[in-house]
Scaffold this motif. Sequence first.
Motif, PDB file in Angstrom:
ATOM      1  N   GLY A  71     -77.142 -59.016 -19.298  1.00  0.00           N
ATOM      2  CA  GLY A  71     -76.621 -57.797 -18.537  1.00  0.00           C
ATOM      3  C   GLY A  71     -75.817 -57.921 -16.865  1.00  0.00           C
ATOM      4  N   MET A  72     -75.541 -59.039 -16.106  1.00  0.00           N
ATOM      5  CA  MET A  72     -75.097 -59.173 -15.114  1.00  0.00           C
ATOM      6  C   MET A  72     -73.702 -60.197 -15.710  1.00  0.00           C
ATOM      7  N   ARG A  73     -72.519 -59.482 -14.657  1.00  0.00           N
ATOM      8  CA  ARG A  73     -71.169 -60.176 -14.187  1.00  0.00           C
ATOM      9  C   ARG A  73     -70.929 -60.742 -13.977  1.00  0.00           C
ATOM     10  N   PHE A  74     -69.758 -61.632 -14.366  1.00  0.00           N
ATOM     11  CA  PHE A  74     -69.912 -63.047 -14.011  1.00  0.00           C
ATOM     12  C   PHE A  74     -68.233 -62.806 -13.098  1.00  0.00           C
ATOM     13  N   HIS A  75     -67.754 -63.698 -12.157  1.00  0.00           N
ATOM     14  CA  HIS A  75     -66.155 -63.357 -11.249  1.00  0.00           C
ATOM     15  C   HIS A  75     -66.129 -64.937 -11.273  1.00  0.00           C
ATOM     16  N   THR A  76     -65.053 -64.920 -11.019  1.00  0.00           N
ATOM     17  CA  THR A  76     -64.551 -66.617 -10.851  1.00  0.00           C
ATOM     18  C   THR A  76     -64.100 -66.183  -9.470  1.00  0.00           C
ATOM     19  N   LEU A  85     -64.743 -62.193 -15.136  1.00  0.00           N
ATOM     20  CA  LEU A  85     -64.324 -62.892 -16.138  1.00  0.00           C
ATOM     21  C   LEU A  85     -65.160 -61.576 -17.014  1.00  0.00           C
ATOM     22  N   LEU A  86     -64.366 -61.967 -18.070  1.00  0.00           N
ATOM     23  CA  LEU A  86     -64.652 -61.070 -18.901  1.00  0.00           C
ATOM     24  C   LEU A  86     -65.828 -61.597 -20.142  1.00  0.00           C
ATOM     25  N   ALA A  87     -66.471 -60.624 -20.802  1.00  0.00           N
ATOM     26  CA  ALA A  87     -67.684 -61.860 -21.701  1.00  0.00           C
ATOM     27  C   ALA A  87     -66.864 -62.761 -23.008  1.00  0.00           C
ATOM     28  N   ARG A  88     -67.508 -63.377 -23.310  1.00  0.00           N
ATOM     29  CA  ARG A  88     -66.812 -64.333 -24.354  1.00  0.00           C
ATOM     30  C   ARG A  88     -65.840 -64.694 -23.836  1.00  0.00           C
ATOM     31  N   LYS A  89     -65.272 -65.124 -22.016  1.00  0.00           N
ATOM     32  CA  LYS A  89     -64.450 -65.714 -22.106  1.00  0.00           C
ATOM     33  C   LYS A  89     -64.729 -67.193 -20.534  1.00  0.00           C
ATOM     34  N   VAL A  90     -64.550 -68.448 -21.619  1.00  0.00           N
ATOM     35  CA  VAL A  90     -64.953 -68.794 -20.501  1.00  0.00           C
ATOM     36  C   VAL A  90     -64.012 -69.466 -19.832  1.00  0.00           C
ATOM     37  N   PRO A  91     -64.228 -69.757 -18.273  1.00  0.00           N
ATOM     38  CA  PRO A  91     -64.059 -69.846 -17.144  1.00  0.00           C
ATOM     39  C   PRO A  91     -62.582 -70.880 -17.348  1.00  0.00           C
ATOM     40  N   PRO A  92     -61.610 -70.765 -16.546  1.00  0.00           N
ATOM     41  CA  PRO A  92     -60.710 -72.264 -16.840  1.00  0.00           C
ATOM     42  C   PRO A  92     -61.008 -73.587 -15.889  1.00  0.00           C
ATOM     43  N   ALA A  93     -60.459 -74.251 -16.539  1.00  0.00           N
ATOM     44  CA  ALA A  93     -60.909 -75.748 -16.242  1.00  0.00           C
ATOM     45  C   ALA A  93     -60.527 -75.736 -14.314  1.00  0.00           C
ATOM     46  N   GLU A  94     -60.266 -75.489 -14.491  1.00  0.00           N
ATOM     47  CA  GLU A  94     -59.929 -75.452 -12.415  1.00  0.00           C
ATOM     48  C   GLU A  94     -60.854 -74.524 -12.019  1.00  0.00           C
ATOM     49  N   ILE A  95     -61.343 -73.602 -12.118  1.00  0.00           N
ATOM     50  CA  ILE A  95     -62.924 -72.948 -11.572  1.00  0.00           C
ATOM     51  C   ILE A  95     -64.074 -73.205 -11.567  1.00  0.00           C
ATOM     52  N   SER A  96     -63.981 -73.574 -10.401  1.00  0.00           N
ATOM     53  CA  SER A  96     -65.508 -74.399 -10.027  1.00  0.00           C
ATOM     54  C   SER A  96     -66.441 -73.900  -9.806  1.00  0.00           C
ATOM     55  N   GLN A  97     -66.309 -72.294  -9.333  1.00  0.00           N
ATOM     56  CA  GLN A  97     -67.611 -71.428  -9.054  1.00  0.00           C
ATOM     57  C   GLN A  97     -67.479 -70.451  -9.347  1.00  0.00           C
ATOM     58  N   TYR A 103     -77.181 -55.380 -11.915  1.00  0.00           N
ATOM     59  CA  TYR A 103     -77.288 -54.124 -11.050  1.00  0.00           C
ATOM     60  C   TYR A 103     -79.207 -54.132 -11.232  1.00  0.00           C
ATOM     61  N   PRO A 104     -79.782 -53.191  -9.909  1.00  0.00           N
ATOM     62  CA  PRO A 104     -78.651 -52.829  -9.167  1.00  0.00           C
ATOM     63  C   PRO A 104     -79.159 -54.709  -8.283  1.00  0.00           C
ATOM     64  N   ALA A 105     -77.740 -54.274  -7.151  1.00  0.00           N
ATOM     65  CA  ALA A 105     -76.862 -55.934  -6.747  1.00  0.00           C
ATOM     66  C   ALA A 105     -77.195 -56.633  -6.075  1.00  0.00           C
ATOM     67  N   ALA A 106     -77.545 -58.030  -7.397  1.00  0.00           N
ATOM     68  CA  ALA A 106     -77.841 -59.452  -7.145  1.00  0.00           C
ATOM     69  C   ALA A 106     -77.019 -60.261  -6.787  1.00  0.00           C
ATOM     70  N   MET A 107     -77.178 -61.602  -6.499  1.00  0.00           N
ATOM     71  CA  MET A 107     -75.408 -61.771  -6.374  1.00  0.00           C
ATOM     72  C   MET A 107     -76.311 -63.641  -6.313  1.00  0.00           C
ATOM     73  N   LEU A 108     -75.593 -64.548  -7.316  1.00  0.00           N
ATOM     74  CA  LEU A 108     -75.788 -65.614  -7.134  1.00  0.00           C
ATOM     75  C   LEU A 108     -74.672 -66.297  -7.281  1.00  0.00           C
ATOM     76  N   ALA A 109     -74.759 -67.352  -6.622  1.00  0.00           N
ATOM     77  CA  ALA A 109     -73.546 -68.373  -6.964  1.00  0.00           C
ATOM     78  C   ALA A 109     -73.731 -69.511  -7.789  1.00  0.00           C
ATOM     79  N   GLY A 110     -73.151 -69.499  -8.825  1.00  0.00           N
ATOM     80  CA  GLY A 110     -73.063 -70.605  -9.568  1.00  0.00           C
ATOM     81  C   GLY A 110     -72.209 -71.620  -9.312  1.00  0.00           C
ATOM     82  N   ARG A 111     -72.552 -72.551  -9.744  1.00  0.00           N
ATOM     83  CA  ARG A 111     -71.114 -73.571 -10.133  1.00  0.00           C
ATOM     84  C   ARG A 111     -71.418 -74.729 -11.111  1.00  0.00           C
ATOM     85  N   HIS A 112     -70.188 -75.367 -11.959  1.00  0.00           N
ATOM     86  CA  HIS A 112     -70.085 -75.540 -13.016  1.00  0.00           C
ATOM     87  C   HIS A 112     -69.520 -77.272 -12.292  1.00  0.00           C
TER      88      HIS A 112
END
Length: 137
Positions: A71-76, A85-97, A103-112
């Motif tokens: 239910g949350m939106r993911f952004h590279t 970052l579209l659903a079912r799409k994995v972040p590219p290897a060069e993305i580390s954040q 909703y309501p607006a909440a933010m996390l920063a997840g690092r791979h």
Amino acid sequence: MNRPATVDEDAWRPWHPTELARRLNGLSKPWSLVGGWALDLWHGSQTRDHEDLEFTILREDFETFRRALKGMRFHTVASGIIEHLLARKVPPAEISQIWVRGYPAAMLAGRHDDRAEKRRTCGSTSATPPSPGRAPR
């Protein structure tokens, strides 16, 4: 072509660590808080207001965490560019954040962190989730 994000960064509000722990409760995959909240947990009290809540996971566990945060939106995020970052799409290897917005607006920063497994097996860091009862108030 990469375009600057149309995401209003000022509209995002960080979760408290207890909210993240509640949402990730029951996961058997390793994760750990990093950044300012990790330091506050170490100190045993909240020392300042936080603009985000950062946590790290292993890259191969990304889909497990994405399902846990459904239910949350993911952004590279890379080089100042924020892209959805579209659903079912994995972040590219060069993305580390990855930024996560709900909703309501909440933010996390997840690092791979591809190096986390090496650190964990060397015993120099713990990759276990914090107890919700230990979070600063």
